[in-house]
Design a protein around this motif. Structure first.
Motif, PDB file in Angstrom:
ATOM      1  N   ALA A  88      16.445  56.543  83.325  1.00 33.63           N
ATOM      2  CA  ALA A  88      17.721  56.108  82.753  1.00 33.63           C
ATOM      3  C   ALA A  88      17.878  56.544  81.306  1.00 33.63           C
ATOM      4  CB  ALA A  88      17.836  54.576  82.854  1.00 33.63           C
ATOM      5  N   LEU A  89      16.774  56.800  80.624  1.00 33.76           N
ATOM      6  CA  LEU A  89      16.835  57.249  79.230  1.00 33.76           C
ATOM      7  C   LEU A  89      17.763  58.449  79.055  1.00 33.76           C
ATOM      8  CD1 LEU A  89      13.205  57.035  77.793  1.00 33.76           C
ATOM      9  CD2 LEU A  89      15.289  56.348  76.595  1.00 33.76           C
ATOM     10  N   GLY A  90      17.664  59.410  79.959  1.00 31.59           N
ATOM     11  CA  GLY A  90      18.472  60.624  79.841  1.00 31.59           C
ATOM     12  C   GLY A  90      19.691  60.636  80.728  1.00 31.59           C
ATOM     13  N   ALA A  91      20.113  59.463  81.193  1.00 28.78           N
ATOM     14  CA  ALA A  91      21.245  59.410  82.124  1.00 28.78           C
ATOM     15  C   ALA A  91      22.526  59.943  81.498  1.00 28.78           C
ATOM     16  CB  ALA A  91      21.453  57.976  82.611  1.00 28.78           C
ATOM     17  N   ILE A  92      22.750  59.660  80.225  1.00 28.96           N
ATOM     18  CA  ILE A  92      23.978  60.110  79.559  1.00 28.96           C
ATOM     19  C   ILE A  92      23.805  61.520  79.009  1.00 28.96           C
ATOM     20  CG2 ILE A  92      25.646  59.604  77.744  1.00 28.96           C
ATOM     21  CD1 ILE A  92      25.579  57.584  80.045  1.00 28.96           C
ATOM     22  N   THR A  93      22.732  61.748  78.267  1.00 30.93           N
ATOM     23  CA  THR A  93      22.515  63.074  77.670  1.00 30.93           C
ATOM     24  C   THR A  93      22.303  64.147  78.738  1.00 30.93           C
ATOM     25  OG1 THR A  93      20.148  62.549  77.460  1.00 30.93           O
ATOM     26  CG2 THR A  93      21.560  62.116  75.550  1.00 30.93           C
ATOM     27  N   GLY A  94      21.734  63.777  79.866  1.00 31.72           N
ATOM     28  CA  GLY A  94      21.489  64.742  80.926  1.00 31.72           C
ATOM     29  C   GLY A  94      22.723  65.120  81.711  1.00 31.72           C
ATOM     30  N   LEU A 104      34.794  59.836  83.559  1.00 30.78           N
ATOM     31  CA  LEU A 104      34.044  59.046  84.531  1.00 30.78           C
ATOM     32  C   LEU A 104      33.470  57.841  83.803  1.00 30.78           C
ATOM     33  CD1 LEU A 104      32.009  61.877  86.320  1.00 30.78           C
ATOM     34  CD2 LEU A 104      33.854  60.533  87.347  1.00 30.78           C
ATOM     35  N   PRO A 105      33.359  56.709  84.484  1.00 32.59           N
ATOM     36  CA  PRO A 105      32.700  55.557  83.842  1.00 32.59           C
ATOM     37  C   PRO A 105      31.235  55.896  83.588  1.00 32.59           C
ATOM     38  CG  PRO A 105      33.103  55.119  86.178  1.00 32.59           C
ATOM     39  CD  PRO A 105      33.811  56.392  85.845  1.00 32.59           C
ATOM     40  N   LYS A 106      30.836  55.857  82.338  1.00 37.10           N
ATOM     41  CA  LYS A 106      29.526  56.370  81.933  1.00 37.10           C
ATOM     42  C   LYS A 106      28.370  55.549  82.493  1.00 37.10           C
ATOM     43  CE  LYS A 106      31.705  58.143  77.741  1.00 37.10           C
ATOM     44  NZ  LYS A 106      33.048  57.671  78.172  1.00 37.10           N
ATOM     45  N   TYR A 107      28.614  54.274  82.741  1.00 39.37           N
ATOM     46  CA  TYR A 107      27.525  53.426  83.248  1.00 39.37           C
ATOM     47  C   TYR A 107      27.090  53.831  84.658  1.00 39.37           C
ATOM     48  CZ  TYR A 107      31.327  51.056  85.742  1.00 39.37           C
ATOM     49  OH  TYR A 107      32.410  50.774  86.547  1.00 39.37           O
ATOM     50  N   VAL A 108      27.943  54.566  85.377  1.00 38.41           N
ATOM     51  CA  VAL A 108      27.601  54.991  86.738  1.00 38.41           C
ATOM     52  C   VAL A 108      26.324  55.836  86.729  1.00 38.41           C
ATOM     53  CG1 VAL A 108      28.341  56.466  88.651  1.00 38.41           C
ATOM     54  CG2 VAL A 108      29.947  54.854  87.636  1.00 38.41           C
ATOM     55  N   PHE A 109      26.163  56.675  85.715  1.00 39.13           N
ATOM     56  CA  PHE A 109      24.998  57.552  85.662  1.00 39.13           C
ATOM     57  C   PHE A 109      23.713  56.753  85.429  1.00 39.13           C
ATOM     58  CE2 PHE A 109      28.635  60.119  84.398  1.00 39.13           C
ATOM     59  CZ  PHE A 109      28.508  61.202  85.256  1.00 39.13           C
ATOM     60  N   THR A 110      23.807  55.741  84.594  1.00 41.84           N
ATOM     61  CA  THR A 110      22.634  54.906  84.339  1.00 41.84           C
ATOM     62  C   THR A 110      22.270  54.084  85.568  1.00 41.84           C
ATOM     63  OG1 THR A 110      23.229  54.751  81.993  1.00 41.84           O
ATOM     64  CG2 THR A 110      21.679  53.126  82.845  1.00 41.84           C
ATOM     65  N   VAL A 111      23.263  53.464  86.174  1.00 40.93           N
ATOM     66  CA  VAL A 111      23.007  52.622  87.343  1.00 40.93           C
ATOM     67  C   VAL A 111      22.456  53.452  88.499  1.00 40.93           C
ATOM     68  CG1 VAL A 111      24.062  51.090  89.055  1.00 40.93           C
ATOM     69  CG2 VAL A 111      24.734  50.920  86.663  1.00 40.93           C
ATOM     70  N   SER A 112      22.921  54.694  88.635  1.00 40.78           N
ATOM     71  CA  SER A 112      22.429  55.535  89.729  1.00 40.78           C
ATOM     72  C   SER A 112      20.943  55.842  89.553  1.00 40.78           C
ATOM     73  CB  SER A 112      23.236  56.840  89.808  1.00 40.78           C
ATOM     74  OG  SER A 112      22.990  57.668  88.688  1.00 40.78           O
ATOM     75  N   LYS A 113      20.486  56.018  88.308  1.00 38.93           N
ATOM     76  CA  LYS A 113      19.061  56.267  88.054  1.00 38.93           C
ATOM     77  C   LYS A 113      18.223  55.062  88.451  1.00 38.93           C
ATOM     78  CE  LYS A 113      19.459  60.383  86.171  1.00 38.93           C
ATOM     79  NZ  LYS A 113      18.900  61.595  86.816  1.00 38.93           N
ATOM     80  N   ILE A 114      18.691  53.881  88.098  1.00 38.00           N
ATOM     81  CA  ILE A 114      17.954  52.654  88.447  1.00 38.00           C
ATOM     82  C   ILE A 114      17.959  52.447  89.953  1.00 38.00           C
ATOM     83  CG2 ILE A 114      17.819  50.164  88.096  1.00 38.00           C
ATOM     84  CD1 ILE A 114      17.246  51.783  85.588  1.00 38.00           C
TER      85      ILE A 114
END
Length: 263
Positions: A88-94, A104-114
């Motif tokens: 999840a650390l690189g969910a946004i930067t990646g 896109l709602p940015k939290y989607v990338f973090t939640v998908s990693k988890i």
């Protein structure tokens, strides 16, 4: 409450995107691997065997009747937290290129990693069951309650993942600092030793200030002792998960409008 409802509606609206992101993470992880998803079971088994050999003679006491199960119950949950939050650390930067092109709602990338980490965790429970079979562990219907423990840790990981992914956008050194933190966190979580071995002051800190202690202890009640966890321990785990989700979401929401300037 309005913010919470908006988040739920966002998950529903972008559920297909979430599914594609999770599928992508899993495919990339096992790309060109002969055994594929089987490694989600084999990897924790191999690690458990190595750690059991190393630590069994040091911590194999009468109060730990089945040390391999004791060890793996902690390992499965800690690995879920450790691996998923590191991803999840690189969910946004990646995903900077995608975020710059479309909204896109940015939290989607973090939640998908988890969530992809959650799927790996479920596979790891298969390895735990194999260990229980080979070591003649205690099987009871309480094992069916393991989703309660995993759900608490999943919510906790989402909150921590939100915090880390947002912090990493503005402060890239966080990934190196977090490596050191998780290493210390691992040794301060009684995965391969009884918590009673710790000095009194450190024992108090681990029991009361380490959320992983609550989750690992709950799972061991189900897998090792065949009893329902102490309700206070369940409540403690739920409170930790809720507070981390609240804090992580607040930090993420506060900084997300500036992400585009730093990625």
């Amino acid at each position: 409450m309005r913010l919470f409802i908006a988040r739920i509606q966002g998950f529903i609206k972008y559920k297909d995107l979430m599914g594609q992101l999770i599928s992508r993470d899993l495919k990339l992880k096992y790309r060109r691997s002969v055994l594929g998803y089987l490694w989600s079971i084999l990897n924790p088994l191999f690690i458990m065997v190595i750690m059991a050999i190393v630590f069994s003679h040091m911590f194999h006491q009468k109060n730990i009747p089945n040390y391999p199960v004791y060890l793996m119950s902690g390992q499965v949950l800690f690995n879920f937290m450790n691996i998923s939050t590191h991803q999840a650390l690189g969910a946004i930067t990646g995903n900077a290129a995608l975020l710059k092109k479309t909204y896109l709602p940015k939290y989607v990338f973090t939640v998908s990693k988890i969530t992809s980490g959650l799927i790996d965790c479920i596979f790891s429970f298969g390895a735990l069951l194999i260990v229980m079979l080979f070591t003649k562990g205690h099987f009871s219907w309480y094992l069916l309650l393991f989703p309660i423990v995993v759900a608490q840790l999943y919510v906790f990981n989402i909150g921590l993942g939100m915090l880390l992914s947002a912090a990493n956008v503005f402060f890239r050194d966080i990934q190196y600092i977090y490596n050191a933190i998780t290493t210390a966190w691992m040794y301060l979580t009684p995965m391969f030793y009884p918590v009673e071995y710790l000095p009194d002051k450190l024992h108090w800190l681990v029991v009361h200030l380490n959320p992983m202690y609550a989750y690992v202890t709950q799972l061991r009640c189900l897998t090792l002792y065949g009893v329902f966890p102490d309700p206070h321990m369940v409540l403690y785990g739920c409170i930790d998960a809720f507070l981390m989700l609240l804090f992580g979401t607040w930090i993420f929401t506060k900084g997300q409008d500036q992400f585009i300037l730093y990625i």
